[in-house]
Design an enzyme around this catalytic site. Sequence first.
Site, PDB file in Angstrom:
ATOM      1  N   GLU A 114       0.853  -1.189   0.000  1.00  0.00           N
ATOM      2  CA  GLU A 114       0.000   0.000   0.000  1.00  0.00           C
ATOM      3  C   GLU A 114       0.883   1.230   0.000  1.00  0.00           C
ATOM      4  O   GLU A 114       2.101   1.139   0.206  1.00  0.00           O
ATOM      5  CB  GLU A 114      -0.976  -0.023   1.187  1.00  0.00           C
ATOM      6  N   HIS A 229      -9.491   9.738   2.415  1.00  0.00           N
ATOM      7  CA  HIS A 229      -9.068   8.676   1.500  1.00  0.00           C
ATOM      8  C   HIS A 229      -9.340   9.143   0.080  1.00  0.00           C
ATOM      9  O   HIS A 229     -10.406   9.681  -0.200  1.00  0.00           O
ATOM     10  CB  HIS A 229      -9.851   7.391   1.806  1.00  0.00           C
ATOM     11  N   ARG A 275      -1.186   9.141   1.105  1.00  0.00           N
ATOM     12  CA  ARG A 275      -2.629   9.245   0.891  1.00  0.00           C
ATOM     13  C   ARG A 275      -3.122  10.684   0.789  1.00  0.00           C
ATOM     14  O   ARG A 275      -3.976  11.000  -0.044  1.00  0.00           O
ATOM     15  CB  ARG A 275      -3.309   8.543   2.070  1.00  0.00           C
ATOM     16  N   HIS A 335     -11.955   9.650   6.136  1.00  0.00           N
ATOM     17  CA  HIS A 335     -11.689   8.229   6.349  1.00  0.00           C
ATOM     18  C   HIS A 335     -11.238   7.904   7.760  1.00  0.00           C
ATOM     19  O   HIS A 335     -11.644   6.904   8.335  1.00  0.00           O
ATOM     20  CB  HIS A 335     -10.616   7.816   5.347  1.00  0.00           C
ATOM     21  N   ARG A 370      -1.702   9.091   8.864  1.00  0.00           N
ATOM     22  CA  ARG A 370      -1.518   7.666   9.181  1.00  0.00           C
ATOM     23  C   ARG A 370      -1.044   6.870   7.965  1.00  0.00           C
ATOM     24  O   ARG A 370      -1.589   7.029   6.863  1.00  0.00           O
ATOM     25  CB  ARG A 370      -2.839   7.083   9.681  1.00  0.00           C
TER      26      ARG A 370
HETATM   27  C1  SIN Z   1      -7.728   0.890   2.313  1.00  0.00           C
HETATM   28  O1  SIN Z   1      -7.955  -0.302   2.212  1.00  0.00           O
HETATM   29  O2  SIN Z   1      -7.444   1.623   1.366  1.00  0.00           O
HETATM   30  C2  SIN Z   1      -7.807   1.529   3.663  1.00  0.00           C
HETATM   31  C3  SIN Z   1      -6.844   0.919   4.561  1.00  0.00           C
HETATM   32  C4  SIN Z   1      -6.508   1.876   5.658  1.00  0.00           C
HETATM   33  O3  SIN Z   1      -7.195   2.859   5.839  1.00  0.00           O
HETATM   34  O4  SIN Z   1      -5.505   1.655   6.321  1.00  0.00           O
END
Ligand code: SIN
Length: 529
Positions: A114, A229, A275, A335, A370
Amino acid sequence: MATDSTDFLIIGSGIAGLRAAIGLAGAGRVTILTKAEPSESNTGYAQGGIAAALGDDDSPALHAEDTIRAGDGLCDEAAVRVLVEQGVVYVRELLDWGMRVDRGADGQSALGREAAHSVRRVLHAGDATGREIGRVLWERVCSVSSVMTVQHALVTEVLVDQGAAVGARFFDEGGRRRDIRARAILLATGGAGQIFRETTNPLVATGDGVALGFHAGARLTDLEFVQFHPTALNRTDAPRFLISEALRGEGARLVNAGGEPFMTGYHPDGDLAPRDVVARSLVREVDRTGGAVFLTLAHLDAAYVQQRFPTIAEKCRQIGLDLARDPIPVGPAAHYIMGGVETDEWARTSLAGLFAAGEVACTGVHGANRLASNSLLEGLVFGARAAIAMQQTASAGRLKPDRRQIPFASPARVVPREMDEKGETDDKDDISAVRDLMWRAVGLFRGRDSLHDAVARLTQAYEAREARVRAAPSDGEAWRRFSLVTIARLIARAALRREESRGSHFRSDFPARDDEHWRFHAVDVRGAE
Ligand code: SIN
């Protein structure tokens, strides 16, 4: 009013609350108060997974480095070390307890990628990892007779006596007001995405625990840091739904209406930039082109996409989209709240007897932004540690009030300029008016004038709501609205106060990070206004 008692009281039934309950089960009677069904929490909606340094190419030190970089100068490094080191231990425990995760051909846990992680580190169960963790923890909770769960309990106050938390007041399922007294109380109420018009969070995520902590006199910190998000489903005929960052980790690309990838024009890490950067870039691209933004997976293997992301694929199918082939319209949505009730590394708040863990807490591990998939980890680790600390507090007997100094007082109260045209008592619409205001004025791009105006309106609404609950304390709906407006106002005030841009907090009028003046955690506490 009926009064019950228990040894340990847990408010909330997400990952932090359930893990704490398991830790406390052998130490006395545990009562969990949960607002809806136990499965209805942000935990159950978490898709991407849980980050832990389990890979051969990984280490807690590397995980800490990535976490601290994402936090943009504001992480508490000691707390981060606890998170990443203990995280490995508690995630292994979850696997031992039967958590089912995706595995590679070699039988090892498959680790996903990620944004802003330097290696593959995210343990996942398809795209419904939170649900799987919830299942494992809930089954364990149900197997111990010392834990009792009260569903549909709306907690309105933490009871405080001589400077210490001693219980909570709540409405039960039948609407009766009840008090429950306990030797130690844990806030594990989760997030607050519902105070914004656009959110990935479920309806229960209304920030109750932050309001409870504030009204009880606990210190709050970092509330200006709200993570948006970048990729929530963006269709007017469908509710916002999270399209996990894990898709980009597997190669999905953001494209504009002309089908052109655009993220490398905004950040060298492209689609896997932090993000907050991706979320703001997406809005800028919409402004630049005048068209929508999409996520495309059309260049990836369709069977793999369907198998790896079954929940998201099904949601898309329900609205006539093929996740593997169609461009998926996406946009930002609130988010995660990085700030919350301030705690130490053992989930202790500034109020004796009161603990907080999970999204409601601010341990300092996330700083200003985060790192993806660190939230389930935080709930797990600090839920477990809360259980240890709560037992110690309970066995130590007398609770000592906290004497820490308040290093930073809130700015002078802003006097409302004029009444909102919605009016302070427009019951029907005031929640959606607050959510709309928060989205417009306290969202991705913030500026002094609109924040100032938002604080004025929210202060006015706060005062009206406070008067209402004092006048009609048995009106549950009035408490719900009071709680929502409490946290909205606190976030707006914190965002107005911080005159710099850092992590998720972007001020158009102060676009640069300013370490000289702002590299600290700003604190809010009731009465220091
Ligand atoms: C996601 O799956 O994009 C969110 C995961 C997260 O907020 O850590």
